[in-house]
Design a protein around this motif. Sequence first.
Motif, PDB file in Angstrom:
ATOM      1  N   ILE A 242      17.155 -23.588   6.451  1.00  0.00           N
ATOM      2  CA  ILE A 242      17.401 -22.162   6.252  1.00  0.00           C
ATOM      3  C   ILE A 242      18.694 -22.000   5.470  1.00  0.00           C
ATOM      4  CG2 ILE A 242      17.726 -19.932   7.349  1.00  0.00           C
ATOM      5  CD1 ILE A 242      16.328 -21.003   9.802  1.00  0.00           C
ATOM      6  N   THR A 243      18.589 -21.355   4.326  1.00  0.00           N
ATOM      7  CA  THR A 243      19.762 -21.108   3.491  1.00  0.00           C
ATOM      8  C   THR A 243      20.026 -19.609   3.436  1.00  0.00           C
ATOM      9  OG1 THR A 243      19.135 -23.017   2.137  1.00  0.00           O
ATOM     10  CG2 THR A 243      20.815 -21.540   1.250  1.00  0.00           C
ATOM     11  N   ALA A 244      21.276 -19.231   3.608  1.00  0.00           N
ATOM     12  CA  ALA A 244      21.656 -17.813   3.573  1.00  0.00           C
ATOM     13  C   ALA A 244      22.523 -17.542   2.356  1.00  0.00           C
ATOM     14  CB  ALA A 244      22.398 -17.424   4.847  1.00  0.00           C
ATOM     15  N   TYR A 245      22.227 -16.454   1.676  1.00  0.00           N
ATOM     16  CA  TYR A 245      23.005 -16.011   0.523  1.00  0.00           C
ATOM     17  C   TYR A 245      23.458 -14.570   0.777  1.00  0.00           C
ATOM     18  CZ  TYR A 245      20.373 -19.863  -1.611  1.00  0.00           C
ATOM     19  OH  TYR A 245      19.806 -21.077  -1.872  1.00  0.00           O
ATOM     20  N   GLY A 246      24.502 -14.171   0.091  1.00  0.00           N
ATOM     21  CA  GLY A 246      24.986 -12.802   0.253  1.00  0.00           C
ATOM     22  C   GLY A 246      25.638 -12.297  -1.011  1.00  0.00           C
ATOM     23  N   ARG A 247      25.869 -10.992  -1.039  1.00  0.00           N
ATOM     24  CA  ARG A 247      26.582 -10.399  -2.164  1.00  0.00           C
ATOM     25  C   ARG A 247      28.070 -10.697  -2.015  1.00  0.00           C
ATOM     26  NH1 ARG A 247      24.476  -4.291  -2.179  1.00  0.00           N
ATOM     27  NH2 ARG A 247      25.174  -4.433  -0.028  1.00  0.00           N
ATOM     28  N   PHE A 248      28.737 -10.909  -3.112  1.00  0.00           N
ATOM     29  CA  PHE A 248      30.141 -11.302  -3.091  1.00  0.00           C
ATOM     30  C   PHE A 248      30.974 -10.263  -2.354  1.00  0.00           C
ATOM     31  CE2 PHE A 248      34.405 -11.539  -5.027  1.00  0.00           C
ATOM     32  CZ  PHE A 248      34.695 -12.859  -4.725  1.00  0.00           C
ATOM     33  N   GLY A 249      31.724 -10.728  -1.327  1.00  0.00           N
ATOM     34  CA  GLY A 249      32.616  -9.852  -0.596  1.00  0.00           C
ATOM     35  C   GLY A 249      31.930  -8.848   0.312  1.00  0.00           C
ATOM     36  N   ASP A 250      30.627  -9.022   0.570  1.00  0.00           N
ATOM     37  CA  ASP A 250      29.882  -8.056   1.368  1.00  0.00           C
ATOM     38  C   ASP A 250      29.166  -8.790   2.497  1.00  0.00           C
ATOM     39  OD1 ASP A 250      28.330  -6.068   2.424  1.00  0.00           O
ATOM     40  OD2 ASP A 250      27.224  -5.629   0.589  1.00  0.00           O
ATOM     41  N   THR A 251      29.444  -8.405   3.750  1.00  0.00           N
ATOM     42  CA  THR A 251      28.799  -9.046   4.904  1.00  0.00           C
ATOM     43  C   THR A 251      27.701  -8.174   5.501  1.00  0.00           C
ATOM     44  OG1 THR A 251      30.453  -8.120   6.416  1.00  0.00           O
ATOM     45  CG2 THR A 251      30.904 -10.305   5.485  1.00  0.00           C
ATOM     46  N   ALA A 252      27.377  -7.059   4.855  1.00  0.00           N
ATOM     47  CA  ALA A 252      26.399  -6.138   5.429  1.00  0.00           C
ATOM     48  C   ALA A 252      24.979  -6.677   5.347  1.00  0.00           C
ATOM     49  CB  ALA A 252      26.478  -4.782   4.729  1.00  0.00           C
ATOM     50  N   LEU A 253      24.691  -7.461   4.307  1.00  0.00           N
ATOM     51  CA  LEU A 253      23.343  -7.984   4.112  1.00  0.00           C
ATOM     52  C   LEU A 253      23.405  -9.476   3.830  1.00  0.00           C
ATOM     53  CD1 LEU A 253      21.860  -5.256   1.731  1.00  0.00           C
ATOM     54  CD2 LEU A 253      21.389  -5.507   4.169  1.00  0.00           C
ATOM     55  N   ARG A 254      22.361 -10.188   4.254  1.00  0.00           N
ATOM     56  CA  ARG A 254      22.234 -11.593   3.886  1.00  0.00           C
ATOM     57  C   ARG A 254      20.778 -11.889   3.537  1.00  0.00           C
ATOM     58  NH1 ARG A 254      24.563 -11.505   8.736  1.00  0.00           N
ATOM     59  NH2 ARG A 254      23.208 -11.429  10.543  1.00  0.00           N
ATOM     60  N   TRP A 255      20.629 -12.729   2.546  1.00  0.00           N
ATOM     61  CA  TRP A 255      19.317 -13.110   2.031  1.00  0.00           C
ATOM     62  C   TRP A 255      19.027 -14.522   2.540  1.00  0.00           C
ATOM     63  CZ3 TRP A 255      18.796 -14.919  -3.701  1.00  0.00           C
ATOM     64  CH2 TRP A 255      17.483 -15.325  -3.952  1.00  0.00           C
ATOM     65  N   LEU A 256      17.921 -14.679   3.266  1.00  0.00           N
ATOM     66  CA  LEU A 256      17.578 -15.964   3.854  1.00  0.00           C
ATOM     67  C   LEU A 256      16.342 -16.543   3.187  1.00  0.00           C
ATOM     68  CD1 LEU A 256      18.551 -13.970   6.518  1.00  0.00           C
ATOM     69  CD2 LEU A 256      18.796 -16.298   7.361  1.00  0.00           C
ATOM     70  N   VAL A 257      16.363 -17.861   2.982  1.00  0.00           N
ATOM     71  CA  VAL A 257      15.278 -18.565   2.323  1.00  0.00           C
ATOM     72  C   VAL A 257      14.928 -19.807   3.133  1.00  0.00           C
ATOM     73  CG1 VAL A 257      14.502 -19.694   0.203  1.00  0.00           C
ATOM     74  CG2 VAL A 257      16.104 -17.770   0.070  1.00  0.00           C
ATOM     75  N   LEU A 258      13.631 -19.995   3.413  1.00  0.00           N
ATOM     76  CA  LEU A 258      13.153 -21.209   4.071  1.00  0.00           C
ATOM     77  C   LEU A 258      12.703 -22.193   2.998  1.00  0.00           C
ATOM     78  CD1 LEU A 258      10.956 -19.902   7.056  1.00  0.00           C
ATOM     79  CD2 LEU A 258      13.376 -20.530   7.046  1.00  0.00           C
ATOM     80  N   THR A 259      13.335 -23.350   2.954  1.00  0.00           N
ATOM     81  CA  THR A 259      13.022 -24.366   1.943  1.00  0.00           C
ATOM     82  C   THR A 259      12.488 -25.616   2.617  1.00  0.00           C
ATOM     83  OG1 THR A 259      14.800 -23.553   0.522  1.00  0.00           O
ATOM     84  CG2 THR A 259      13.928 -25.754   0.051  1.00  0.00           C
TER      85      THR A 259
END
Length: 268
Positions: A242-259
């Motif tokens: 599980i990899t999590a990505y986010g917008r720079f400097g923003d903790t409100a949202l995170r994008w998760l990807v199952l690889t």
Amino acid sequence: MPDARREDLGRMLRAWRMARDPGLLPDPVPFRGHRSYLTQLDMALLLGVSERWYRALERGEDRGYAREMIAGVARILDLSAHQARALYRGTGHQPPRQRDAAARPDAALLDLLDLLHQQRRVSWICDQAWDVVAANAVAARHCPWLAHPDANAMTWAFSPEARYQLRDWDTKWAAPLLGRLRLAWQRWPDNGRLDEVVRTVRREPGVAELWDRTADDRGAADDGPRPMYFPLVAPDPVDVRITAYGRFGDTALRWLVLTPVDPSVTFP
């Protein structure tokens, strides 16, 4: 027999389908040739139902269509909020509650959504409380719970139903996920929704004891591969990261990807 209101909804649904450009879908449509619209068979294949079953929906027949199917129709046809509400209510369902982030997307979120729908892996966006803001078509096909109204990644992960898809749940999933949840709970004490999620998770069978037992767990294997079962992918569980990505400097949202760990494993 269909009534007049359902027949009219079917006519609108048919018009929405004919106006949908297959080239704008995040997933390729399984047909040959070039067409500027979706057929009933295309819709059935994308939804995972029979063509007869989907055709009945456009005919206005009342067959007790699952909420997940209606959510899939709204997603595939990219219906507006007003169109989606009419479809939900016309098929006997309450429309899903609008998420603030989804209702008022800014430019950065739109960019994130664009990347999300380009993914050929299970992928979704969560807020701080793990409420699902958006999920791509691959996620809706292989993890249908992500397309449910008011879906929450944590409440699902600790539900009895999740323990079938999340293999080796006790040893591979539970402790690392609890670690993530409790740290977020401490980090954002004013997030009332997150507090509600924690209470819901702790009410699940065995979780309260696990919560107390793993208070000092450092999560050494937090980023390690974990087995998941995808019946449309393979007969045996597949190890994923599980990899999590986010917008720079923003903790409100995170994008998760199952690889999948094995690069030869793909999501159809």
